[in-house]
Design a protein around this motif. Structure first.
Motif, PDB file in Angstrom:
ATOM      1  N   ILE A 585      -0.427  -4.882  -6.032  1.00 55.19           N
ATOM      2  CA  ILE A 585      -1.588  -4.988  -7.257  1.00 55.19           C
ATOM      3  C   ILE A 585      -1.507  -3.659  -7.885  1.00 55.19           C
ATOM      4  N   LYS A 586      -1.318  -2.523  -7.272  1.00 52.78           N
ATOM      5  CA  LYS A 586      -1.033  -1.168  -7.919  1.00 52.78           C
ATOM      6  C   LYS A 586       0.093  -1.330  -8.863  1.00 52.78           C
ATOM      7  N   VAL A 587       1.222  -1.689  -8.459  1.00 51.35           N
ATOM      8  CA  VAL A 587       2.435  -1.602  -9.473  1.00 51.35           C
ATOM      9  C   VAL A 587       2.073  -2.590 -10.683  1.00 51.35           C
ATOM     10  N   LEU A 588       1.379  -3.794 -10.157  1.00 54.22           N
ATOM     11  CA  LEU A 588       1.327  -4.597 -11.519  1.00 54.22           C
ATOM     12  C   LEU A 588       0.132  -3.901 -12.322  1.00 54.22           C
ATOM     13  N   ASP A 589      -0.917  -3.361 -11.807  1.00 48.88           N
ATOM     14  CA  ASP A 589      -1.931  -2.767 -12.692  1.00 48.88           C
ATOM     15  C   ASP A 589      -1.487  -1.708 -13.576  1.00 48.88           C
ATOM     16  N   LYS A 590      -0.721  -0.811 -12.967  1.00 50.88           N
ATOM     17  CA  LYS A 590      -0.323   0.463 -13.831  1.00 50.88           C
ATOM     18  C   LYS A 590       0.813  -0.167 -14.760  1.00 50.88           C
ATOM     19  N   SER A 591       1.535  -0.958 -14.380  1.00 49.59           N
ATOM     20  CA  SER A 591       2.602  -1.525 -15.342  1.00 49.59           C
ATOM     21  C   SER A 591       1.786  -2.204 -16.675  1.00 49.59           C
ATOM     22  N   TYR A 592       0.600  -3.014 -16.350  1.00 50.07           N
ATOM     23  CA  TYR A 592      -0.084  -3.774 -17.197  1.00 50.07           C
ATOM     24  C   TYR A 592      -0.917  -2.731 -18.158  1.00 50.07           C
ATOM     25  N   ARG A 593      -1.478  -1.546 -17.849  1.00 56.38           N
ATOM     26  CA  ARG A 593      -2.065  -0.563 -18.318  1.00 56.38           C
ATOM     27  C   ARG A 593      -1.311   0.052 -19.465  1.00 56.38           C
ATOM     28  N   LEU A 594      -0.087   0.402 -18.972  1.00 53.21           N
ATOM     29  CA  LEU A 594       0.885   1.129 -19.841  1.00 53.21           C
ATOM     30  C   LEU A 594       1.675   0.154 -20.975  1.00 53.21           C
ATOM     31  N   ALA A 595       1.323  -1.010 -20.883  1.00 55.55           N
ATOM     32  CA  ALA A 595       2.352  -1.685 -21.730  1.00 55.55           C
ATOM     33  C   ALA A 595       1.620  -1.831 -23.189  1.00 55.55           C
ATOM     34  N   SER A 863      -8.639   8.075 -10.685  1.00 53.49           N
ATOM     35  CA  SER A 863      -7.761   7.258 -10.971  1.00 53.49           C
ATOM     36  C   SER A 863      -8.331   5.945 -10.523  1.00 53.49           C
ATOM     37  N   TYR A 864      -8.252   4.723 -11.622  1.00 55.56           N
ATOM     38  CA  TYR A 864      -8.850   3.658 -11.115  1.00 55.56           C
ATOM     39  C   TYR A 864      -8.073   3.060  -9.909  1.00 55.56           C
ATOM     40  N   ILE A 865      -6.552   3.110 -10.034  1.00 49.90           N
ATOM     41  CA  ILE A 865      -5.833   2.485  -9.247  1.00 49.90           C
ATOM     42  C   ILE A 865      -6.188   2.909  -7.583  1.00 49.90           C
ATOM     43  N   ASN A 866      -6.697   4.038  -7.650  1.00 46.33           N
ATOM     44  CA  ASN A 866      -7.013   4.523  -6.201  1.00 46.33           C
ATOM     45  C   ASN A 866      -8.357   3.771  -5.684  1.00 46.33           C
ATOM     46  N   SER A 867      -9.196   3.264  -6.586  1.00 42.42           N
ATOM     47  CA  SER A 867     -10.292   2.470  -6.173  1.00 42.42           C
ATOM     48  C   SER A 867     -10.090   1.129  -5.767  1.00 42.42           C
ATOM     49  N   ILE A 868      -9.071   0.688  -5.971  1.00 39.27           N
ATOM     50  CA  ILE A 868      -8.732  -0.940  -5.584  1.00 39.27           C
ATOM     51  C   ILE A 868      -8.569  -0.987  -4.103  1.00 39.27           C
ATOM     52  N   SER A 869      -9.302  -1.899  -3.389  1.00 40.47           N
ATOM     53  CA  SER A 869      -9.180  -2.069  -1.943  1.00 40.47           C
ATOM     54  C   SER A 869      -9.167  -3.682  -1.857  1.00 40.47           C
ATOM     55  N   LEU A 870      -8.065  -4.128  -1.828  1.00 42.97           N
ATOM     56  CA  LEU A 870      -7.960  -5.781  -1.294  1.00 42.97           C
ATOM     57  C   LEU A 870      -7.825  -6.037  -0.007  1.00 42.97           C
ATOM     58  N   LYS A 871      -8.702  -6.785   0.398  1.00 40.07           N
ATOM     59  CA  LYS A 871      -8.753  -7.139   1.836  1.00 40.07           C
ATOM     60  C   LYS A 871      -8.464  -8.776   1.924  1.00 40.07           C
ATOM     61  N   THR A 872      -8.034  -8.981   3.090  1.00 42.74           N
ATOM     62  CA  THR A 872      -7.588 -10.196   3.265  1.00 42.74           C
ATOM     63  C   THR A 872      -7.525 -10.766   4.700  1.00 42.74           C
ATOM     64  N   LYS A 873      -8.032 -12.077   4.820  1.00 43.05           N
ATOM     65  CA  LYS A 873      -7.947 -12.861   6.078  1.00 43.05           C
ATOM     66  C   LYS A 873      -6.409 -13.070   6.574  1.00 43.05           C
ATOM     67  N   SER A 874      -5.510 -13.108   5.701  1.00 40.98           N
ATOM     68  CA  SER A 874      -4.001 -13.639   5.891  1.00 40.98           C
ATOM     69  C   SER A 874      -3.550 -12.322   6.602  1.00 40.98           C
ATOM     70  N   SER A 875      -2.273 -12.590   7.221  1.00 40.29           N
ATOM     71  CA  SER A 875      -1.608 -11.783   7.725  1.00 40.29           C
ATOM     72  C   SER A 875      -0.283 -11.104   6.734  1.00 40.29           C
ATOM     73  N   SER A 876      -0.585 -11.586   5.462  1.00 41.59           N
ATOM     74  CA  SER A 876       0.400 -11.113   4.363  1.00 41.59           C
ATOM     75  C   SER A 876       0.271  -9.537   4.218  1.00 41.59           C
ATOM     76  N   PRO A 877       1.338  -8.855   3.909  1.00 35.66           N
ATOM     77  CA  PRO A 877       0.955  -7.400   3.614  1.00 35.66           C
ATOM     78  C   PRO A 877       0.115  -7.385   2.206  1.00 35.66           C
ATOM     79  N   MET A 878      -0.836  -6.187   2.663  1.00 40.43           N
ATOM     80  CA  MET A 878      -1.645  -6.151   1.387  1.00 40.43           C
ATOM     81  C   MET A 878      -1.779  -4.347   1.167  1.00 40.43           C
ATOM     82  N   VAL A 879      -2.408  -4.252  -0.086  1.00 42.76           N
ATOM     83  CA  VAL A 879      -2.463  -2.802  -0.368  1.00 42.76           C
ATOM     84  C   VAL A 879      -3.642  -2.225   0.267  1.00 42.76           C
ATOM     85  N   GLU A 880      -3.838  -1.199   0.982  1.00 34.59           N
ATOM     86  CA  GLU A 880      -4.946  -0.515   1.333  1.00 34.59           C
ATOM     87  C   GLU A 880      -4.897   0.852   1.134  1.00 34.59           C
TER      88      GLU A 880
END
Length: 895
Positions: A585-595, A863-880
């Motif tokens: 999500i960090k990569v997506l958000d940064k690219s989205y904001r700069l476009a 930085s807004y990016i650093n405020s994002i904390s996505l948590k999941t119940k799944s085992s998939s890699p997430m941004v922390e």
């Protein structure tokens, strides 16, 4: 084609798998010699030898059961077989690159090969349904036979080897190998014809056989009609999507306890056609031998002044012999003055000798020297007792494979020959020269060279290589001299071929006949007999050109080209799969904001459909009108995204424009693509009404609907619970609510019928999750979105979200190497998308975070990016990431 081979082929080793080894022992006096026991295997042996000689492959080995010249497993003749003799014979096999499957005994071989394959399966494949009887015990033996072959191949397999399986005796082997070692590259070639789906359905184990064949990376046939029947069978019986050159099959884990099962996965099996050929140089070498020349001169002197017809049948082809005899009799009856001028060489090889078609010896190891397989070379093993091999589990009893019906056919042939010779024969004139024995290859080449016309009319045949040998035997008669000489005293060879022989698709100069029609065969005989020499030369040159071009070497090279191309493609896909990662999500958000200009594409079903289904399940009956609109949380996100003037947003779907327009009528600024991109609404809003839709399919031929819709209506009536939606351009048939086997069988029959229609009309058919969709060729959501991209060249950010049902071409519009392009698959990791997420809940949360970033008030240096904390119940890699000491953001949502 050698220059086109896609990888370093010199490192390739072929493992050739056939139910019997290509070498058999013939006892000659006190010694013996190796000989090829099957004409197809002689062609195969020539092919792989030339591939190695020309450094196309590095090496090759054979895997099969050892047999003698009677096509019986090698067995003892007494009880005093010594271990030393067995080991000596085994060593001789290994020296010739032949690896026997030692664990198979004679009983298993007889039940699997003779009883199930030759007496049952071969009859089905040759359309002799009434003579076929399925036996569960023989079927079990067939599966066990294939399983033991799989274990043997696994023992010999080295990474990088290519497996090439031959024959209908081993149809379940590819899938067994796939379960044992998923990384193997396996090719399967059928020398026999493949029957139509209505005939193949008569096999009780039809699904298991098809699944076994689809375990191969490549399945190849002798003719396109056979490949078409195979694809139709896969669609009709398995419900798999099948195109012209591939079948997509989702293989489920094996329930076989003896097979280590890998995880279930979807695999594409390539379907190819490359007709088998011969090595013409071998025929030329035989004809140049002094003994052969002497025999040819004797035959010419004996039958001087006569037009010589020749007919050669063996095994299952013997049943067409009677019609040929009756046709020849009819010809004599209509042309009594020609009786003294014609003779028919009728060769009917007994069934118990049907394996010894070509006596081709080799010297030494095929992989250690450069000698070519030659018909005149043999390796003599004096003093060797051929009663060895008892250690392989074979007993001394023989195998009898001749049914009562076959005996009756042979008896009928004998009686017919005697009657015709008795009626038309005179002193010194015998119309039919009958040979009811095995004829070795040297002798048959002599017969072919002196004969003027080959009469080959089997009721059904995969590829009759006798036709190639006949043409090659006559190449010295080529008036141009290009084939190595000519003989002005002889006519060129003329072919009379059955329409149901695979060779009929190869020889443009042949005279084709219906083998079931005595009158047509007789007319063909008369046409060939009266053919002018100039016309015969033209026909012969056409046939000769094919034989000289489509050799056994080219056949093997074509197989290697296809299988190695698949290997390269699969390796590329695996690299892409490795490159496919969980969306950061960090990569997506940064690219989205700069476009500065963004294109957002959402497949409605792939990204949002589950939320509407949840809304419909939770709503009260009085709230049914709410189902006509998007759920509020999706609508709010799309509204927020559309307010950003930098965004171009399109939602694509297979639904019709009217229904989908109503669904999103409260969300201005969102563009729509309906009916797979046939209708497009720009993202300036939809309040103007239906007139604002652009019909991208305008002018496209829709006459196919007159043919397709009645078919769908017919099946809709037959399948309870199914539904049909006919849109302006596309048509959709759903059986999502049908769970019976009856419904599935009918749906598969419908799919097969539509595939046949697709071969005649410009339509594309998709089948996914019990929904069959038909649309015109040349249309699609990818074409519509490509048009949007062309009209907005300033786009520097792209996000496309869909699932496995989303048109793959839409994802292909995004550049995988562009860091500002995000192709995201939902639910499954796909090779054609760079990113994936686990479910639609994660899609919603991710879009909500992106759509709200402008509303977040950040302190200086924060930085807004650093405020994002996505948590999941799944085992998939997430941004922390670390979260500042602030009040929790309402947009930090669990996914």
């Amino acid at each position: 084609m050698e220059a086109l081979l896609p990888i370093n082929k010199s490192n390739t080793r072929l493992i050739i798998v056939h139910h019997s080894l290509p070498l058999s022992l013939q006892n000659v006096g006190d010694g013996g010699y190796w000989s090829f026991h099957d004409r197809n295997l002689a062609s195969l042996a020539s092919s792989v030898h030339l591939l190695k000689k020309n450094n196309i492959i590095n090496d090759y080995i054979w895997v099969g059961c050892p047999v003698n010249d009677q096509f019986q497993p090698l067995s003892g003749t007494g009880n005093d077989d010594s271990e030393e003799e067995s080991n000596r014979l085994y060593s001789l096999l290994v020296e010739n690159d032949c690896n026997p499957v030692e664990t198979i005994n004679q009983k298993l071989y007889e039940d699997a090969v003779i009883n199930f394959t030759h007496k049952f399966l071969k009859n089905i494949f040759h359309y002799e349904v009434s003579e076929s009887r399925f036996d569960e015990g023989h079927w079990s033996s067939y599966k066990e036979f294939n399983r033991q072959f799989a274990n043997k191949v696994l023992q010999l397999y080295r990474p990088g080897d290519i497996i090439w399986i031959h024959g209908i005796e081993l149809l379940t082997l590819p899938r067994l190998l796939r379960k044992l070692s998923p990384s193997m590259f396996v090719g399967l070639f059928l020398h026999s014809p493949f029957p139509s789906v209505e005939v193949f359905r008569c096999v009780s184990s039809r699904k298991q056989i098809l699944k076994g064949m689809l375990g191969a990376n490549l399945v190849a046939f002798q003719a396109y009609s056979y490949s078409r029947y195979f694809c139709q069978s896969c669609t009709r019986l398995l419900g798999t999507p099948a195109g012209f050159d591939s079948v997509k099959f989702n293989d489920k884990p094996s329930d076989d306890k003896n097979v280590r099962s890998s995880s279930s996965h979807e695999r594409i099996t390539k379907i190819s056609v490359f007709s088998e050929g011969i090595d013409p140089n071998v025929t030329l070498q035989i004809l140049s031998n002094e003994s052969t020349k002497q025999r040819i001169n004797e035959l010419k002197e004996t039958f001087k002044g006569k037009t010589i017809f020749i007919s050669k049948d063996q095994g299952e082809a013997n049943e067409g012999t009677k019609n040929k005899l009756l046709a020849f009799e009819s010809f004599l009856k209509r042309n009594p003055s020609s009786v003294k001028d014609v003779v028919l060489f009728l060769i009917c090889e007994p069934i118990n000798n049907n394996s010894l078609n070509a006596s081709v010896g080799i010297s030494g190891s095929g992989s250690s020297n450069g000698s070519s397989p030659s018909h005149s070379m043999s390796s003599s093993f004096n003093g060797l007792n051929f009663s060895g091999f008892s250690s392989f589990g074979f007993t001394s009893s023989g195998i009898t494979g001749v049914s009562n019906r076959k005996d009756k056919v042979i008896s009928m042939i004998n009686e017919t020959v005697a009657r015709i010779n008795g009626e038309y024969g005179k002193v010194g004139i015998i119309p039919i020269q009958y040979i009811n024995r095995f004829v070795d290859y040297e002798e048959i080449c002599c017969f072919f060279q002196v004969a003027d016309i080959l009469l080959s009319a089997p009721l059904r045949e995969g590829m009759n290589l006798d036709t190639h040998d006949f043409v090659a035997s006559h190449r010295i008669k080529n008036s141009s001299g290009e084939a190595g000489g000519s003989n002005s005293n002889d006519k060129p060879g003329i072919l009379i071929l059955s329409e149901f022989d695979g060779a009929s698709r190869c020889f443009g100069g042949a005279i084709l006949v219906n083998p079931y029609s005595v009158n047509q065969i007789s007319q063909g005989i008369e046409t060939a007999f009266n053919l002018k020499n100039e016309d015969a030369i033209i026909k012969h040159n056409q046939n000769l050109e094919y034989v000289m071009t489509n050799t056994s070497y080219l056949w093997g090279e074509a197989f290697l080209y296809d299988i190695l191309s698949l290997q390269d493609q699969l390796q590329s896909q695996q690299l892409e799969m490795v490159d496919t990662c969980y969306l950061d999500i960090k990569v997506l958000d940064k690219s989205y904001r700069l476009a500065d200009r963004r294109l957002l594409i959402f497949d409605y079903d792939g990204a949002f459909k589950s939320f509407q289904q949840q809304q419909q399940q939770q709503q009260q009956p009085q709230d049914s009108l709410q189902s006509q609109y998007l759920p509020a949380k999706i609508a709010n996100i799309l509204k927020k995204l559309s307010k950003d003037t930098k965004n171009i947003i399109y939602v694509i779907t297979s639904r019709d424009a009217s229904t989908f327009g109503n669904l999103l009528e409260n969300i201005p600024g969102v563009g729509l693509g309906c009916e797979h991109g046939s209708f497009l609404k720009s993202s300036t809003g939809i309040r103007g009404g239906i007139e604002e839709w652009q019909n991208l399919s305008e002018g496209i031929d829709l006459s196919w609907k007159e043919m397709v819709v009645p078919i769908l209506e017919h099946f809709c009536e037959r399948i309870p619970g199914s539904s049909l939606v006919v849109n302006k351009v596309t048509v959709s048939f759903s059986y999502e609510n049908c769970f019976s086997e009856y419904s599935s069988d009918n749906a598969q029959e419908l799919l097969t019928t539509l595939m046949e229609v697709a071969g005649k009309t410009p339509i594309d058919i998709s089948n996914s999750n019990k929904i069959i969709e038909i649309k015109p060729s040349g249309t699609g959501s990818s074409i519509a979105m490509k048009r949007v991209m062309e009209e907005n060249p300033e786009i520097d950010f792209m996000l496309c979200i869909g699932d496995e049902k989303t048109e793959e071409g839409v994802f292909d519009l995004l550049d995988r190497l562009n860091p500002n392009h995000f192709a995201v698959s939902v639910g499954k990791k796909k090779s054609y998308t760079k990113y994936f997420v686990n479910n639609q809940n994660q899609v919603l949360s991710m879009l909500e975070l992106v759509s709200n970033y402008l509303n977040v008030t950040s302190p200086p240096g924060y930085s807004y990016i650093n405020s994002i904390s996505l948590k999941t119940k799944s085992s998939s890699p997430m941004v922390e990431t670390s979260t500042p000491n602030l009040n929790p953001s309402p947009y930090s949502l669990p996914i």
